[in-house]
Design an enzyme around this catalytic site. Structure first.
Site, mmCIF file in Angstrom:
data_model
loop_
_atom_site.group_PDB
_atom_site.id
_atom_site.type_symbol
_atom_site.label_atom_id
_atom_site.label_comp_id
_atom_site.label_asym_id
_atom_site.label_seq_id
_atom_site.Cartn_x
_atom_site.Cartn_y
_atom_site.Cartn_z
ATOM 1 N N SER A 188 1.068 -9.869 -0.303
ATOM 2 C CA SER A 188 0.804 -8.431 -0.316
ATOM 3 C C SER A 188 1.200 -7.690 0.948
ATOM 4 O O SER A 188 1.361 -6.475 0.922
ATOM 5 C CB SER A 188 -0.668 -8.181 -0.642
ATOM 6 O OG SER A 188 -1.494 -8.947 0.203
ATOM 7 N N GLU A 199 -10.167 -13.462 -3.153
ATOM 8 C CA GLU A 199 -10.810 -12.757 -2.044
ATOM 9 C C GLU A 199 -11.210 -13.756 -0.955
ATOM 10 O O GLU A 199 -11.229 -14.961 -1.195
ATOM 11 C CB GLU A 199 -12.017 -11.953 -2.550
ATOM 12 C CG GLU A 199 -13.081 -12.762 -3.244
ATOM 13 C CD GLU A 199 -14.183 -11.892 -3.847
ATOM 14 O OE1 GLU A 199 -14.275 -10.695 -3.527
ATOM 15 O OE2 GLU A 199 -14.967 -12.429 -4.646
ATOM 16 N N GLY A 246 -16.377 -13.169 1.975
ATOM 17 C CA GLY A 246 -16.806 -11.935 1.314
ATOM 18 C C GLY A 246 -16.500 -11.984 -0.166
ATOM 19 O O GLY A 246 -15.591 -11.318 -0.640
ATOM 20 N N ASP A 295 -17.696 -10.742 -2.802
ATOM 21 C CA ASP A 295 -18.464 -9.736 -3.549
ATOM 22 C C ASP A 295 -17.885 -9.477 -4.941
ATOM 23 O O ASP A 295 -18.627 -9.181 -5.875
ATOM 24 C CB ASP A 295 -18.526 -8.424 -2.762
ATOM 25 C CG ASP A 295 -17.154 -7.856 -2.495
ATOM 26 O OD1 ASP A 295 -16.406 -8.477 -1.720
ATOM 27 O OD2 ASP A 295 -16.812 -6.807 -3.075
ATOM 28 N N LYS A 329 0.804 -1.227 0.000
ATOM 29 C CA LYS A 329 0.000 0.000 0.000
ATOM 30 C C LYS A 329 0.838 1.277 0.000
ATOM 31 O O LYS A 329 0.354 2.343 -0.386
ATOM 32 C CB LYS A 329 -0.978 -0.006 1.167
ATOM 33 C CG LYS A 329 -2.098 -1.016 0.963
ATOM 34 C CD LYS A 329 -3.440 -0.392 1.188
ATOM 35 C CE LYS A 329 -4.584 -1.324 0.841
ATOM 36 N NZ LYS A 329 -4.496 -2.651 1.475
HETATM 37 C C1 LIG Z 1 -5.288 -3.662 1.211
HETATM 38 C C2 LIG Z 1 -4.673 -4.995 1.154
HETATM 39 C C3 LIG Z 1 -5.105 -5.953 0.228
HETATM 40 C C4 LIG Z 1 -6.249 -5.703 -0.729
HETATM 41 O O1 LIG Z 1 -5.932 -4.677 -1.631
HETATM 42 P P1 LIG Z 1 -7.075 -3.969 -2.498
HETATM 43 O O2 LIG Z 1 -6.364 -2.982 -3.327
HETATM 44 O O3 LIG Z 1 -8.050 -3.356 -1.537
HETATM 45 O O4 LIG Z 1 -7.735 -5.042 -3.278
HETATM 46 C C5 LIG Z 1 -4.439 -7.162 0.177
HETATM 47 N N1 LIG Z 1 -3.437 -7.440 1.025
HETATM 48 C C6 LIG Z 1 -3.001 -6.563 1.945
HETATM 49 C C7 LIG Z 1 -1.888 -6.959 2.843
HETATM 50 C C8 LIG Z 1 -3.604 -5.307 2.044
HETATM 51 O O5 LIG Z 1 -3.176 -4.444 2.957
#
Ligand SMILES: *Cc1c(COP(=O)(O)O)cnc(C)c1O
Length: 327
Positions: A312, A212, A216, A218, A61
């Protein structure tokens, strides 16, 4: 039907991802790509993990947040920014704001992990708490921002955020070359949208999966029903993907690119986290393991393939990590 004018005539493109990569260079880290012969043997595939737990603030992020804040004009910078987030976006905006000397206020849910709240405050942001099950954070955020003239930095539904998030997969593909399949965690769809833009340009034959939480689904339903499906906040250990709906922009990109949407259960996430800790020696938070959890469940589909997996993020309290793996 589909030739009615799109409200998103100007969806971000790969050029925007490339421009974002230039803007975050020297500020965001170029994270490592990890491999494990034991994981490869288990899956019968060659797996490349893009390790965003090693990104600044411990998650991808930071890419989108820094990129978006770096593009604000001087007046916007002086007035400051506001973000609402279950954690990683909050930390990312807080750190990016600190680096760029922009005042930041962050709205966080009452039950956000302690480590995430402490880290956000540690970057000098003002944290305001809200109840994620009873209050609408977007409405609350808009109210607060309007009062103080701040720019709201949304967690996923913004072209600069999407372009910034796409830089992770751009780096991955530049480093390892074309892939047959790519697994990406999916909440509001910012990471997946950016990944799609990068992969369609750099690895056009790559099959892309968004993953996902099972609680959820969606996004899967939204693509099936061709409308943005709203759900109640899903109860899952994947706290970074407890989104109630895709964004208009992310839905438009997913709808055009048609990734395959899969789900992973909490038990599959824990099993994936355990395998990642055991073989790759990396702490991955539940949301960060969504992609690998789904990949592990599909050895037949992936046999003999070159597979990318985005890990992520890695922000999970050590006690919680231990408890999840012990349970
Ligand atoms: C926010 C986040 C996601 C999901 O990302 P989106 O852009 O909302 O789909 C996945 N993994 C981590 C660690 C996150 O912080």
């Amino acid at each position: 039907m589909s030739d009615s004018p799109s409200p998103h005539a100007a969806l971000p493109t790969y050029d925007d991802v490339a421009a974002a990569a230039d803007r975050i260079r020297g500020h965001a880290r170029r994270t490592p790509v990890l491999t494990s012969r034991l994981v490869d043997a288990q899956l019968g595939a060659q797996v490349f993990f893009k390790a965003e737990p090693f990104q600044r603030v411990g998650a991808f992020k930071f890419r989108g947040a820094f990129h978006t804040l770096a593009r604000l004009n001087p007046r916007q910078r002086r007035a400051g920014v506001l973000a609402y987030s279950s954690g990683n976006h909050a930390q990312a905006v807080a750190l990016a704001a600190q680096l760029l000397e922009i005042p930041a206020t962050i709205l966080m849910p009452h039950d956000a992990p302690a480590a995430k709240v402490a880290a956000t405050e540690g970057y000098g942001a003002a944290v305001v708490r809200f109840d994620r099950y009873t209050e609408d954070r977007e409405e609350l955020g808009r109210e607060l921002a309007a009062r103080e003239g701040r720019t709201v930095i949304p967690p996923y539904d913004h072209p600069d955020i999407v372009a910034g998030q796409g830089t992770a997969v751009k780096e991955l593909l530049e480093e390892v070359g074309e892939l047959d399949a790519l697994f990406v965690p999916l909440g509001g769809g910012g990471l997946l949208s950016g990944s799609l833009l990068a992969a369609r340009a750099l690895a056009p034959d790559c099959h892309i999966y968004g993953v996902e939480p099972e609680a959820g689904d969606d996004a899967r339903r939204s693509l099936a029903e061709d409308r943005i499906v709203h759900i109640a906040t899903p109860r899952t250990i994947a706290d970074g993907a407890q989104t109630q709906h895709l964004g208009e922009l992310t839905f438009a990109i997913l709808r055009r690119e048609r990734p395959t949407i899969l789900t992973a259960s909490d038990a599959e996430l824990v099993a994936a986290m355990r395998t990642l800790a055991t073989y790759l020696k990396v702490v991955v938070e539940p949301t960060g393991a969504l992609g690998f959890a789904a990949a592990r469940a599909r050895p037949d589909e992936l046999a003999g393939r070159r597979v990318g997996v985005v890990l992520s993020g890695g922000n999970v309290d050590p006690e919680r990590f231990g408890a999840l793996l012990a349970g």
